[in-house]
Write an enzyme that holds these catalytic residues in place. Structure first.
Site, PDB file in Angstrom:
ATOM      1  CD  GLU A  82      -3.291  -2.180   7.602  1.00  0.00           C
ATOM      2  OE1 GLU A  82      -2.186  -2.443   7.116  1.00  0.00           O
ATOM      3  OE2 GLU A  82      -3.932  -1.158   7.326  1.00  0.00           O
ATOM      4  CG  ASN A 132      -1.655   1.264   1.450  1.00  0.00           C
ATOM      5  OD1 ASN A 132      -1.755   2.083   0.538  1.00  0.00           O
ATOM      6  ND2 ASN A 132      -2.214   1.451   2.642  1.00  0.00           N
ATOM      7  CD1 TRP A 133       3.755   1.138  -2.648  1.00  0.00           C
ATOM      8  CD2 TRP A 133       3.990   2.340  -4.532  1.00  0.00           C
ATOM      9  NE1 TRP A 133       4.709   0.519  -3.424  1.00  0.00           N
ATOM     10  CE2 TRP A 133       4.865   1.233  -4.594  1.00  0.00           C
ATOM     11  CE3 TRP A 133       3.959   3.220  -5.607  1.00  0.00           C
ATOM     12  CZ2 TRP A 133       5.707   1.006  -5.676  1.00  0.00           C
ATOM     13  CZ3 TRP A 133       4.788   2.995  -6.697  1.00  0.00           C
ATOM     14  CH2 TRP A 133       5.659   1.898  -6.731  1.00  0.00           C
ATOM     15  CE  LYS A 134       0.092   3.292   4.741  1.00  0.00           C
ATOM     16  NZ  LYS A 134       0.255   3.393   6.177  1.00  0.00           N
ATOM     17  N   GLY A 190       2.945  -1.092   4.214  1.00  0.00           N
ATOM     18  CA  GLY A 190       3.053   0.299   3.791  1.00  0.00           C
ATOM     19  C   GLY A 190       4.486   0.654   3.440  1.00  0.00           C
ATOM     20  N   GLY A 191       5.193   1.240   4.401  1.00  0.00           N
ATOM     21  CA  GLY A 191       6.527   1.781   4.152  1.00  0.00           C
ATOM     22  C   GLY A 191       7.479   0.834   3.445  1.00  0.00           C
ATOM     23  CB  SER A 234       5.515  -1.705  11.851  1.00  0.00           C
ATOM     24  OG  SER A 234       5.225  -0.337  12.082  1.00  0.00           O
ATOM     25  N   GLY A 290       3.105   2.393  10.581  1.00  0.00           N
ATOM     26  CA  GLY A 290       4.126   3.418  10.362  1.00  0.00           C
ATOM     27  C   GLY A 290       4.934   3.771  11.605  1.00  0.00           C
ATOM     28  CD  GLU A 336      -2.434   5.712   6.846  1.00  0.00           C
ATOM     29  OE1 GLU A 336      -2.449   5.744   5.602  1.00  0.00           O
ATOM     30  OE2 GLU A 336      -1.495   5.215   7.503  1.00  0.00           O
ATOM     31  CG  HIS A 392      -5.614   2.237   5.443  1.00  0.00           C
ATOM     32  ND1 HIS A 392      -5.123   3.182   6.317  1.00  0.00           N
ATOM     33  CD2 HIS A 392      -4.626   1.322   5.279  1.00  0.00           C
ATOM     34  CE1 HIS A 392      -3.885   2.849   6.651  1.00  0.00           C
ATOM     35  NE2 HIS A 392      -3.565   1.729   6.034  1.00  0.00           N
TER      36      HIS A 392
HETATM   37  P1  PGA Z   1       3.143   0.366   7.475  1.00  0.00           P
HETATM   38  O1  PGA Z   1       1.658   0.615   6.898  1.00  0.00           O
HETATM   39  O2  PGA Z   1       3.614  -0.948   6.917  1.00  0.00           O
HETATM   40  O3  PGA Z   1       3.948   1.541   6.944  1.00  0.00           O
HETATM   41  O4  PGA Z   1       3.042   0.346   8.961  1.00  0.00           O
HETATM   42  C1  PGA Z   1       0.759  -0.450   6.818  1.00  0.00           C
HETATM   43  C2  PGA Z   1      -0.582   0.015   6.319  1.00  0.00           C
HETATM   44  O5  PGA Z   1      -1.047   1.084   6.728  1.00  0.00           O
HETATM   45  O6  PGA Z   1      -1.205  -0.673   5.487  1.00  0.00           O
END
Ligand code: PGA
Length: 243
Positions: free
Chosen positions: A159, A13-15, A225-226, A204, A165, A93, A91
């Site tokens: 999650e 997930n590149w956000k 994500g990251g 993470s 993150g 966010e 998600h």
């Molecule tokens: P993260 O993000 O791996 O950077 O913690 C995961 C996500 O929000 O899907």
């Protein structure tokens, strides 16, 4: 639904990250044929070409309606028309930044299914809720409020908000307990079909902790994500999947 080694799904997930220069990462990810990536909407068309049919490309969100007067929004029908194969809904966010409710997430899941996309539905508690001993109740409420009527193409992602993150992850025991709890809800809701739905862990995940997290019973893959922003990171996570 195409899965990777030992049936696990590894989804990036590149956000709000990635410009055209990042298409080189998608090209490099095509060294494997089992990775899923949700780049920003602006890159989806080009990412589909860069992946050459070997990387499954999806959206990070989509609207509840197919078309209409909704400035700035993108529909599941539009994603499917491009050739995207999945969409992430709910998600944390978006639940916090855009104040998305369970009912809206549920409607988005229905729209994604109607467009014949696989739908990754995210749930997870905040640190405050976990510390108050309410993690399982919160996740159950989110699930029951946002699950679509039908399990077709459905994937759940657990999650914990406090793990996203932050470099912090729950213990494998906590992940196992939550995934078992989610599985029980899915079986209660969908019967045998609920027993077969993948439940991803997200928050993470990195090449160093992926093997341990992906070995937990009921963890059907990872939403990353990251560490998914580079091909090296996502491929290392996929290679850490235990047999
Ligand atoms: P993260 O993000 O791996 O950077 O913690 C995961 C996500 O929000 O899907």
């Amino acid at each position: 639904m195409k899965t990777g080694r030992a049936g696990r799904l590894i989804v990036g997930n590149w956000k709000m990250n990635g410009t055209r220069a990042a298409l080189a990462e998608i090209r490099a990810m095509a060294a494997r044929d089992d990775l899923w990536v949700a780049p920003p909407f602006t890159l989806i068309h080009a990412a589909l070409e860069a992946g050459g049919g070997r990387v499954r490309i999806g959206g990070q969100d989509s609207h509840v309606r197919d078309f209409g007067a909704h400035t700035g929004c993108v529909s599941a029908a539009m994603l499917a028309d491009l050739g995207a194969s999945f969409v992430i809904v709910g998600h944390s966010e978006r639940r916090s930044d855009q104040r998305e409710s369970d009912a809206e997430v549920r409607a988005k899941a229905h729209a994604g299914q109607a467009a014949e996309l696989d739908v990754i539905l995210c749930v997870g508690e905040t640190l405050e809720q976990r510390d108050a001993g309410r993690a399982e109740a919160v996740v159950a409420d989110q699930l029951m409020g946002s699950l679509p009527d039908d399990p077709a193409g459905l994937i759940i992602a657990y999650e914990p908000v406090w793990a996203i993150g932050t470099g912090r992850t729950p213990t494998v025991a906590d992940v196992g307990a939550m995934h078992a709890h989610i599985r029980a809800r899915l079986v209660a809701q969908f019967g045998d079909a609920g027993a077969a739905l993948p439940i991803l862990y997200g928050g993470s995940v990195n090449p160093g902790n992926a093997a341990a997290l992906l070995a937990v019973p009921e963890v059907g893959g990872a939403l990353v994500g990251g560490a998914s922003l580079t091909a090296a990171g996502l491929i290392a996570i996929a290679e850490a999947v235990p047999d």
